[in-house]
Design a protein around this motif. Structure first.
Motif, PDB file in Angstrom:
ATOM      1  N   THR A 172      33.542  80.005  40.361  1.00 58.32           N
ATOM      2  CA  THR A 172      34.512  78.923  40.490  1.00 58.32           C
ATOM      3  C   THR A 172      35.487  78.898  39.326  1.00 58.32           C
ATOM      4  N   VAL A 175      44.998  83.210  41.167  1.00 56.71           N
ATOM      5  CA  VAL A 175      45.250  82.698  42.505  1.00 56.71           C
ATOM      6  C   VAL A 175      45.700  83.865  43.378  1.00 56.71           C
ATOM      7  N   ASP A 222      37.121  82.041  45.540  1.00 57.61           N
ATOM      8  CA  ASP A 222      38.494  82.471  45.245  1.00 57.61           C
ATOM      9  C   ASP A 222      39.472  81.339  45.533  1.00 57.61           C
ATOM     10  N   ARG A 223      40.428  81.190  44.625  1.00 52.08           N
ATOM     11  CA  ARG A 223      41.527  80.262  44.921  1.00 52.08           C
ATOM     12  C   ARG A 223      42.650  81.051  45.569  1.00 52.08           C
ATOM     13  N   GLU A 239      46.609  80.925  47.816  1.00 51.98           N
ATOM     14  CA  GLU A 239      47.797  80.207  48.279  1.00 51.98           C
ATOM     15  C   GLU A 239      48.308  80.940  49.511  1.00 51.98           C
ATOM     16  N   PRO A 248      47.750  75.571  48.997  1.00 53.05           N
ATOM     17  CA  PRO A 248      46.576  75.849  48.163  1.00 53.05           C
ATOM     18  C   PRO A 248      45.255  75.583  48.868  1.00 53.05           C
ATOM     19  N   ILE A 304      40.679  76.878  48.737  1.00 50.64           N
ATOM     20  CA  ILE A 304      39.599  77.622  48.084  1.00 50.64           C
ATOM     21  C   ILE A 304      38.804  78.312  49.191  1.00 50.64           C
ATOM     22  N   THR A 350      36.301  74.122  38.933  1.00 48.68           N
ATOM     23  CA  THR A 350      36.686  73.580  40.238  1.00 48.68           C
ATOM     24  C   THR A 350      36.614  72.055  40.284  1.00 48.68           C
ATOM     25  N   GLU A 401      39.369  70.440  38.364  1.00 49.96           N
ATOM     26  CA  GLU A 401      40.620  70.766  39.034  1.00 49.96           C
ATOM     27  C   GLU A 401      40.830  69.858  40.267  1.00 49.96           C
TER      28      GLU A 401
END
Lengths: 184, 281
Positions: free
Chosen positions: A3, A8, A27-28, A30, A166, A168, B44, B47
């Motif tokens: 995390t 990104v 994973d983040r 976009e 955005p 996750i 996370t 955030e």
């Protein structure tokens, strides 16, 4: 538990299978491109249309479905607030759509065993967006058009053009699950 | 002396509160989210708190609802016994206020006319209205737009009297564990203990009109609130169910006398968009 990554990952929708398979839970991302909103009743109607052998409003090949029903669009804006709804309510319909090419889902909360199995088998990925951040997420929508079942009002199917939306990765194509990780 | 209160003033108040509660985050919520963010480790969880606070700011600046689920409208009307409600049907006035507020505020119409046939009423009516008659000559109107991500994870249980506080705790923890990410944590928990089946449920909803973090006036209940909050946050569900220290922002418990054979307990969950407002007319 992955995390902490600040990186990104930029994704394009519709989503290629190879891109989906590279993603890992935590994973983040976009997302830029075309996605579709559909929730409870729209899912039921899609599956009923498929049963009757009729066309459905969405081209499922590589499609990303956003479980959301936006607030009405105020004058001068592209869309009203549009955050994710609880994905689990769509679980009964999802494996079939994944088999037909659905590549990505954006929502909030856990998915059923059957959904995760289908994701692993066919290479689909499940993203979590921040529930209750509807005003913020609306800022990432560039264009919105109702393209099916418009009599459903907020539940109608919309085609959204999004830019850097955005999310996750909550469950990846290997079945890694961020919601389970937290319990370890 | 009987005092006349025009139902149109109730209608106006409901319309205004529908629009305000859905767009403008109250200070107690902003404060609680900032406190929650400080308690989380970088990553996370923190955030997500940052995103939630930014969302509140965007909603205010862009005049957009904080969340697209602008709820089914729950209205509490505490009517003074020396009040005469004049000028029409008070329930219709409340519904007209909801209709106007949801139209003018560009709020989502989330109500279906029939639970099975599911045709949208198109104006978010009817509201769920709870009347009570109280001493005095004022009318207190409280508006709670209730989102259903959290409403769906609420529960009620008729415990055995001998199960006591441990039974309540087990029920609360099981319910919130089972709810996981669905009710959009960090959540606010309203609990009703005692009374009858419906009284417990109503008390749990009323508990969700209390200012955030304001403890019960009763010492025993206060202890229960503190302990439950601590236990819930030990679950590690965290913001959005992705792990963290803050699963709940606050726990509010209301109690009422009950029957020798029973211990009803109801748990109503509210998401982090803790919306409610009151006016006195």
């Amino acid at each position: 538990m992955k995390t902490e990554s600040c990186k990104v990952i930029r994704l394009t929708a519709p989503l290629a299978e190879s891109a989906a398979r590279e993603l890992r839970a935590g994973d983040r991302v976009e997302i830029t491109g075309t996605i579709y909103t559909a929730r409870d009743t729209a899912h039921k109607m899609i599956v009923e249309a498929l049963d009757r052998g009729e066309d459905i409003p969405i081209d499922l090949k590589g499609a990303v479905i956003y479980y959301a029903g936006p607030a009405p669009t105020p004058p001068g804006k592209v869309i009203g607030s549009v955050g994710p709804t609880t994905s689990g309510r769509m679980d009964a319909f999802t494996p079939r759509l994944i088999r037909l090419g659905l590549r990505g889902m954006i929502g909030k909360g856990e998915r059923s065993r059957e959904v995760v199995d289908a994701m692993v088998r066919y290479g689909a990925v499940y993203f979590a967006a921040v529930g209750g951040a509807g005003a913020l997420l609306a800022q990432r929508v560039r264009k919105a058009d109702v393209i099916g079942y418009d009599d459903l009002g907020p539940e109608a199917i919309r085609k959204l053009e999004v830019e850097r939306f955005p999310a996750i990765v909550a469950i990846d194509t290997q079945g890694n699950n961020l919601y389970h990780d937290r319990r370890k | 002396m009987v005092r006349d209160v025009d139902v149109r003033s109730i209608e106006d108040g409901v319309a205004r509160m529908c629009m305000e509660t859905n767009v403008l985050a109250p200070d107690d919520l902003i404060k609680a989210l900032k406190k929650g963010m400080a308690e989380e480790e970088p990553g996370t969880a923190r955030e997500i708190f940052r995103v939630l606070l930014e969302n509140l700011e965007v909603a205010r600046n862009e005049n957009l609802p904080i969340c697209q689920d602008t709820g089914m409208t729950v209205v509490f009307l505490d009517v003074g016994q020396d009040v005469h409600l004049a000028g029409g049907d008070v329930s219709e006035a409340v519904n007209e206020g909801v209709r106007r507020g949801y139209r003018q505020g560009y709020l989502r119409k989330s109500v279906v006319a029939d639970p099975l046939r599911r045709m949208n009423t198109g104006d978010n009516t009817p509201a769920v209205i709870h009347f009570s008659v109280v001493p005095g000559d004022k009318v207190r109107v409280t508006v709670v737009p209730k989102g259903f991500g959290s409403e769906n994870m609420s529960a009620i249980r008729m415990l055995k009297p001998t199960e006591g506080y441990e039974g309540i705790k087990r029920f609360v923890i099981d319910t919130i564990k089972n709810a996981g990410a669905n009710p959009c944590p960090p959540i606010v928990v309203g609990i009703g203990v005692g009374g009858t089946f419906e009284k417990a449920a109503l008390m749990s909803k009323e508990a969700l009109t209390r200012p955030l973090g304001k403890p019960s006036g009763d010492e025993n209940t206060r202890r229960m609130e503190n302990d439950l909050l601590k236990e819930i946050n030990k679950l590690g569900i965290g913001p959005q169910g992705l792990g963290g220290r803050v699963t709940a922002l606050s726990v509010a418990v209301n109690t009422y006398p009950t029957h020798i054979a029973g211990l009803p307990v109801a748990l109503n969950i509210c998401c982090h968009v803790y919306r409610h407002a009151s006016i006195e007319i």
